[in-house]
Scaffold this active site. Structure first.
Site, mmCIF file in Angstrom:
data_model
loop_
_atom_site.group_PDB
_atom_site.id
_atom_site.type_symbol
_atom_site.label_atom_id
_atom_site.label_comp_id
_atom_site.label_asym_id
_atom_site.label_seq_id
_atom_site.Cartn_x
_atom_site.Cartn_y
_atom_site.Cartn_z
ATOM 1 N N SER A 251 -6.565 4.596 -0.698
ATOM 2 C CA SER A 251 -6.524 3.135 -0.794
ATOM 3 C C SER A 251 -7.830 2.536 -1.302
ATOM 4 O O SER A 251 -7.824 1.509 -1.979
ATOM 5 C CB SER A 251 -6.191 2.530 0.578
ATOM 6 O OG SER A 251 -4.950 2.986 1.036
ATOM 7 N N ASP B 164 0.837 -1.203 0.000
ATOM 8 C CA ASP B 164 0.000 0.000 0.000
ATOM 9 C C ASP B 164 0.875 1.256 0.000
ATOM 10 O O ASP B 164 1.720 1.439 0.874
ATOM 11 C CB ASP B 164 -0.905 -0.013 1.238
ATOM 12 C CG ASP B 164 -2.149 0.823 1.049
ATOM 13 O OD1 ASP B 164 -2.145 1.672 0.145
ATOM 14 O OD2 ASP B 164 -3.114 0.628 1.795
#
Length: 286
Positions: A174, A124
């Site tokens: 995200s 991420d």
């Protein structure tokens, strides 16, 4: 405060575009008054002859600068509106993906064998600068300068870059990016498993705009599936594989506003248990 409906959102967009057009017209009037008139009828005849001979410059053909500005500005608004409409349709993104794959197949002969298993690792926030920093740190921890070090991923035979952004934000989050790489559709910031037609925190824009993920496709094909994450399983990144939510922060019904609950939206934890039946493996940290 009541949430805006999709219809009202479109009306506001149209009103803003109209205000922009009115402002442009006002500027046209202002600059037109400042423009100097043609000097004489002789000058008009001369320019008429030049026009017939195709010798007028681009500036003379377009007319006063204010008129050019008006034409360009109106075109810009029209192009923006058309692009915005396309981005709300999942087919727009999937057609692009198919074309990209076709272009890649023309460039080289690829391995066309069918994979038995697929494991997708996601770091991420791992952009080029982050990977570079990790590479240098690894080398320096081994008492080397660092830049010359290779990470394991640097040794892969194929490496590619992906373009990351949300349909309403240049710097993505995200949730929107997880929807892009798991479902193949770019979405608005803060939304999970839905197309760009869904507005963040607006439950009433969710229904009919859900998009399915590669986890669901694999499950429907009879494959075993799983999710393993260093964060919570109902967090933004993993939740895009099974949930459809107008807000990434609706982890449980406790985080949802009363209006969203009354409109029938379900929290992400509920969807984990009910949307994709029998996920074989699921592990995360609290």
């Amino acid at each position: 405060m009541a949430l805006l409906s999709p219809t009202l959102d479109l009306v506001l967009t149209a009103v803003l575009s109209l205000l922009l057009l009115v402002l442009t017209l006002a500027l046209v009037c202002f600059f037109t008054r400042l423009a100097r008139p043609l000097r004489a009828s002789g000058q008009q005849k001369k320019e008429a002859r030049r026009a017939r001979q195709g010798r007028l410059s681009l500036g003379e053909l377009l007319g006063p600068p204010s008129l050019s500005f008006l034409l360009i500005d109106v075109c810009a608004v029209d192009l923006w509106c058309r692009r915005l409409k396309k981005e709300k349709d999942p087919k727009y993104w999937r057609d692009q993906a198919q074309q990209t794959l076709k272009n890649a197949l023309r460039l080289q002969t690829l391995n066309t064998n069918v994979a038995k298993n697929v494991i997708m690792f996601l770091g991420d926030g791992m952009g080029v600068s982050t990977v570079t920093a990790a590479r240098i740190l690894k080398g320096q921890l081994h008492h080397n300068p660092g830049e010359e070090t290779k990470l394991e991923m640097d040794k892969f035979p194929y490496v590619a870059l992906s373009k990351t952004y949300n349909t309403n934000a240049q710097v993505p989050d995200s949730a929107g990016t997880a929807t892009a790489y798991l479902c193949g559709v770019k979405a608005n910031e803060g939304t999970v498993g839905v197309s760009a037609a869904t507005q963040r925190s607006q439950c009433n824009t969710t229904q009919g705009n859900e998009v399915t993920s590669i986890l669901r496709w694999a499950k429907d094909a009879g494959k075993s599936v799983g999710i393993v994450t260093t964060t919570r399983v109902n967090h933004a990144t993993p939740s895009a594989s099974y949930a459809h939510s107008a807000d990434r922060d609706w982890y449980s019904d406790n985080e949802m506003p009363p209006e969203a609950l009354s409109q029938g939206c379900k929290d992400i934890a509920y969807q984990l248990m009910h949307n994709v039946k029998d996920i074989e493996a699921s592990a995360g940290r609290g």
